[in-house]
Design a protein around this motif. Structure first.
Motif, PDB file in Angstrom:
ATOM      1  N   ASN A  98       0.840  -1.192   0.000  1.00 44.26           N
ATOM      2  CA  ASN A  98       0.000   0.000   0.000  1.00 44.26           C
ATOM      3  C   ASN A  98       0.877   1.244   0.000  1.00 44.26           C
ATOM      4  OD1 ASN A  98      -2.396   1.296  -0.023  1.00 44.26           O
ATOM      5  ND2 ASN A  98      -2.886   0.970   2.126  1.00 44.26           N
ATOM      6  N   ALA A 100       0.820   4.067  -1.293  1.00 41.69           N
ATOM      7  CA  ALA A 100       0.285   5.433  -1.312  1.00 41.69           C
ATOM      8  C   ALA A 100      -0.498   5.796  -0.064  1.00 41.69           C
ATOM      9  CB  ALA A 100      -0.594   5.631  -2.540  1.00 41.69           C
ATOM     10  N   THR A 101      -0.177   5.210   1.078  1.00 47.07           N
ATOM     11  CA  THR A 101      -0.736   5.703   2.323  1.00 47.07           C
ATOM     12  C   THR A 101       0.035   6.977   2.652  1.00 47.07           C
ATOM     13  OG1 THR A 101      -1.179   3.432   2.983  1.00 47.07           O
ATOM     14  CG2 THR A 101      -1.358   5.083   4.692  1.00 47.07           C
ATOM     15  N   VAL A 102      -0.224   8.006   1.850  1.00 48.40           N
ATOM     16  CA  VAL A 102       0.607   9.207   1.850  1.00 48.40           C
ATOM     17  C   VAL A 102       0.686   9.873   3.221  1.00 48.40           C
ATOM     18  CG1 VAL A 102       0.880  11.509   0.849  1.00 48.40           C
ATOM     19  CG2 VAL A 102       0.245   9.575  -0.608  1.00 48.40           C
ATOM     20  N   GLU A 225      -2.223   1.361  -6.361  1.00 50.41           N
ATOM     21  CA  GLU A 225      -1.828   2.522  -7.158  1.00 50.41           C
ATOM     22  C   GLU A 225      -2.459   2.504  -8.539  1.00 50.41           C
ATOM     23  OE1 GLU A 225      -0.381   4.822  -5.284  1.00 50.41           O
ATOM     24  OE2 GLU A 225      -0.843   3.132  -4.008  1.00 50.41           O
ATOM     25  N   LYS A 228      -6.293   3.006  -8.419  1.00 51.15           N
ATOM     26  CA  LYS A 228      -6.751   4.399  -8.287  1.00 51.15           C
ATOM     27  C   LYS A 228      -6.576   5.181  -9.581  1.00 51.15           C
ATOM     28  CE  LYS A 228      -4.432   4.568  -4.396  1.00 51.15           C
ATOM     29  NZ  LYS A 228      -3.787   4.972  -3.127  1.00 51.15           N
ATOM     30  N   SER A 244      -6.012   4.016   2.220  1.00 52.11           N
ATOM     31  CA  SER A 244      -5.315   4.038   0.943  1.00 52.11           C
ATOM     32  C   SER A 244      -5.814   5.158   0.044  1.00 52.11           C
ATOM     33  CB  SER A 244      -5.484   2.696   0.222  1.00 52.11           C
ATOM     34  OG  SER A 244      -4.826   2.699  -1.019  1.00 52.11           O
ATOM     35  N   ASP A 248      -4.631  10.769  -0.489  1.00 53.58           N
ATOM     36  CA  ASP A 248      -3.895  10.420  -1.694  1.00 53.58           C
ATOM     37  C   ASP A 248      -3.843  11.632  -2.626  1.00 53.58           C
ATOM     38  OD1 ASP A 248      -2.932   7.946  -3.448  1.00 53.58           O
ATOM     39  OD2 ASP A 248      -4.122   9.259  -4.729  1.00 53.58           O
ATOM     40  N   GLU A 251      -6.884  12.056  -4.651  1.00 51.68           N
ATOM     41  CA  GLU A 251      -8.053  12.509  -3.895  1.00 51.68           C
ATOM     42  C   GLU A 251      -7.949  14.000  -3.606  1.00 51.68           C
ATOM     43  OE1 GLU A 251     -10.453  12.723   0.112  1.00 51.68           O
ATOM     44  OE2 GLU A 251      -8.271  12.723  -0.031  1.00 51.68           O
TER      45      GLU A 251
END
Length: 315
Positions: A98, A100-102, A225, A228, A244, A248, A251
């Motif tokens: 995961n 992009a668990t920014v 990734e 999305k 996730s 992001d 988002e």
């Protein structure tokens, strides 16, 4: 060749069997056996004799044992000279399903970089089973993996829960589903579904949610990734943990949004895992502590308030 491989061989010799060595090292016997096989292939020598009754050291392995012990003793002397408590690795490798668990990952890497300017952080995207294997063999220092609440983490790994969340439907803001407060399984069946490939936790979750039924059309992709990105390009919808999607870049730019699943109470956990070992490099230890601190700052969740998650055009 890695030091852990030599330590494993020494343990098999000392304890007299692969099974007892696996128990002491807190590894599965298949994982230990595969690590030894990799070393055998590299050396071109069968170090173990494998019989139905178990595996023991071969004659060739016993001949090489003094050299193995010598290498391990040299490593111990090197560590002592460097001061093990102050040793800093030049590379820390993190496996993640995961990436992009920014709001979690990026601040942690940024803070770690400030504290360890000469230590590289390598983020490796992989499936959960591959991350577990690489952690057991020493190829990764840390792993970020998803678990459905109630799943048992591997006994050979030390697991720490960082975030808890819920499965959500990731959609484009102009999707008809974005105007709803929640999305049902029946709604998903009528949409092109971007599914995670077999081996991902969310693949198992969606299969259970839809009770084996197939949507009108589906894609299969490898990781959140690409899922999305495909949603942002209008190819369909996907189901991911909320942590996730929240925060992001897509988002934040308004290219994707998300809605909860109607009547679903499933919780997804983001776990930080590492191999149980007596000696852990300082850099890996510091990076783990940075993840734990950041998760605490986030309160253990990225779930948005209900009014935001159910919002319409303002998302």
């Amino acid at each position: 060749m890695r030091t852990e491989q030599l330590e494993y061989i020494a343990a098999v010799t000392r304890l007299g069997s692969l099974r007892r060595a696996a128990e002491e090292l807190r590894l599965s016997q298949p994982a230990l056996s595969e690590t030894v096989r990799n070393l055998e292939r590299e050396l071109g020598v069968d170090l173990l004799e494998r019989r139905r009754s178990g595996a023991t050291m071969s004659a060739e392995g016993r001949e090489l044992l003094p050299h193995i012990v010598g290498v391990l003793e040299a490593v111990d002397r090197l560590r002592a000279a460097a001061g093990e408590q102050h040793r800093v690795s030049r590379m820390v490798r993190v496996g993640t399903v995961n990436a992009a668990t920014v709001p979690l990952l990026i601040p942690v890497v940024r803070a770690f970089r400030a504290a360890h300017p000469v230590t590289q952080v390598e983020v490796v995207a992989a499936q959960q089973t591959d991350i577990h294997r690489a952690l057991a063999e020493g190829g990764l220092d840390l792993g970020l993996v998803n678990h459905l609440e109630g799943d048992d983490p591997p006994a050979a790994l030390e697991s720490t829960r960082l975030l808890h969340g819920r499965p959500v439907v990731c959609v484009r803001p102009d999707s008809p589903l974005a105007s709803r407060a929640a999305v049902s399984g029946e709604d998903l069946l009528a949409q092109p579904l971007i599914a995670m490939r077999s081996g991902y936790v969310m693949n198992r979750y969606v299969h259970r949610l839809l009770d084996g039924r197939s949507p009108c059309f589906s894609y299969s992709t490898d990781g959140a990734e690409m899922g999305k990105l495909m949603v942002a390009e209008g190819l369909g919808v996907t189901v991911l943990p909320d942590f996730s999607v929240v925060g992001d870049p897509l988002e934040r730019l308004g290219a994707i949004t998300y809605r909860p699943l109607a009547g679903d109470t499933t919780r997804v956990l983001l776990m930080l895992q590492r191999r149980r070992a007596a000696s852990v490099p300082r850099a890996a230890r510091d990076l783990r502590e940075a993840f734990v601190r950041r998760a605490g700052d986030l309160g253990g969740t990225l779930s948005a308030p209900p009014d935001r998650a159910a919002g319409g055009a303002e998302d």
